[in-house]
Design an enzyme around this catalytic site. Structure first.
Site, mmCIF file in Angstrom:
data_model
loop_
_atom_site.group_PDB
_atom_site.id
_atom_site.type_symbol
_atom_site.label_atom_id
_atom_site.label_comp_id
_atom_site.label_asym_id
_atom_site.label_seq_id
_atom_site.Cartn_x
_atom_site.Cartn_y
_atom_site.Cartn_z
ATOM 1 C CG ASP A 84 -2.176 1.119 1.244
ATOM 2 O OD1 ASP A 84 -2.487 1.302 0.416
ATOM 3 O OD2 ASP A 84 -2.748 1.466 2.205
ATOM 4 C CG HIS A 85 -0.094 4.605 -0.473
ATOM 5 N ND1 HIS A 85 -1.287 5.322 -0.564
ATOM 6 C CD2 HIS A 85 -1.037 4.348 0.586
ATOM 7 C CE1 HIS A 85 -1.907 5.727 -0.726
ATOM 8 N NE2 HIS A 85 -2.772 5.612 0.251
ATOM 9 C CD GLU A 136 -2.899 8.462 -3.877
ATOM 10 O OE1 GLU A 136 -2.756 7.708 -3.899
ATOM 11 O OE2 GLU A 136 -2.284 9.669 -3.464
ATOM 12 C CG HIS A 180 -4.877 8.034 4.016
ATOM 13 N ND1 HIS A 180 -4.163 8.550 3.392
ATOM 14 C CD2 HIS A 180 -5.401 7.013 3.334
ATOM 15 C CE1 HIS A 180 -3.959 7.833 2.185
ATOM 16 N NE2 HIS A 180 -4.716 7.344 2.073
ATOM 17 C CG HIS A 208 -6.809 5.141 -1.273
ATOM 18 N ND1 HIS A 208 -5.130 4.470 -1.038
ATOM 19 C CD2 HIS A 208 -5.861 4.634 -2.831
ATOM 20 C CE1 HIS A 208 -4.495 3.843 -1.613
ATOM 21 N NE2 HIS A 208 -4.718 3.580 -2.854
#
Ligand code: G3H
Ligand code: ZN
Length: 284
Positions: A84-85, A136, A180, A208
């Site tokens: 993730d990321h 992204e 987030h 997200h």
């Protein structure tokens, strides 16, 4: 089986539902999410941030733990282990070499041409190993581990089209107002842009900041091509609440299994609820 995200997301997009990405923090999170997926007969994506991977001692430990649990829990539904990321090409490569079946390269903070170049390089390596790639554009608000944003920037539909065409990514996370961590007030998602980006790129979209998005917005997002929804904070809140309640009720308790067990149950219940809400139950 351990698989990439490609097939599960294309199936979800065609079927009008979304697969949940649930982030791992430790053994209990991993057990809970895998058990929930098996019970719901749902495909699932295990999200691992670089910070969470560090906490769990590294990518190899994460992969070994997931493989061990899938064996011992007799998991039959499709499972992806997803970085993730991912912050760089090197981190993505490291995860892939350790056995991750999917990576996100988050070069959204870089100038557009640099984002394209880095993403392209990741796709080349990942695809040669059968690993899927998410990229992204724009800026998701809030904070998750090392990923901190000052504000929110909406993804530009033209740039999305170019990024997908130039890089061959398998799915795209266009930041469109999501955050987030908990939302301050109601989320204000850019559905007009989402519809445009979904139609123009043709790839499954990723949302997200899934914590705190109302069901009507989840359904709208799915109808505009969102096939993956990331949830982390909601499971963290549910597990922390269970630990607090257990220890408050039994102030002499010290066996970790007695307070982490209820945390695991709370995560499992939360994940099952999300799978039903996203429509991925009974799709494995
Ligand atoms: O990358 C992970 C997520 O986008 C999770 O967001 O913690 O707000 O649910 P969340
Ligand atoms: Zn995220």
């Amino acid at each position: 089986p351990l698989v990439s995200m490609t097939e599960m997301l294309n199936k979800a997009k065609d079927g009008g539902y979304a697969v949940g990405q649930f982030n791992l923090n430790n053994l209990e999170f991993t057990q809970a999410i895998l058990m929930a997926a098996e019970e719901e007969k749902s495909p699932v994506i295990l999200g691992v941030s670089e910070g969470a991977a560090r906490y769990m001692s590294g990518f190899t430990t994460v992969v070994s733990m997931v493989k061990g649990l899938m064996h011992d829990l007799n998991i039959t539904v499709p499972v992806a282990i997803h970085l993730d990321h991912g912050s760089s090409y090197d981190k993505c490569k490291e995860a892939i070499d350790a056995g991750f079946t999917s990576v996100m390269i988050d070069a959204s903070h870089d100038p557009f041409d640099v984002n394209i170049e880095t993403t392209k390089k990741v796709v080349e390596y990942a695809h040669s190993k059968g690993v899927s790639v998410e990229a992204e554009l724009g800026v998701v608000g809030g904070q998750e581990d090392d990923v901190v944003a000052e504000g929110v920037i909406y993804a530009d539909p033209e740039e999305c089209k170019t990024l997908v065409k130039e890089t061959g990514i398998d799915c795209l996370a266009p930041a469109l107002g999501s955050v987030h961590g908990p939302y301050k007030g109601e989320p204000n998602l850019g559905f007009k842009e989402m519809e445009e980006i979904g139609a123009a790129t043709g790839v499954p979209l990723v949302l997200h900041g899934g914590t705190g998005i109302p069901t009507k917005d989840i359904q709208k997002a799915i109808s505009f091509g969102t096939a993956k929804i990331n949830v982390n904070t909601e499971n963290q809140i549910a597990s922390a609440k269970a630990v607090r309640e257990t220890l408050a009720a039994k102030t002499e308790e010290y066996d970790p299994r007695k307070y982490l067990g209820p945390a695991r149950d709370a995560i499992k219940t939360t994940v099952q609820g999300k799978m039903r809400e996203f429509g991925s139950s009974n799709q494995a």
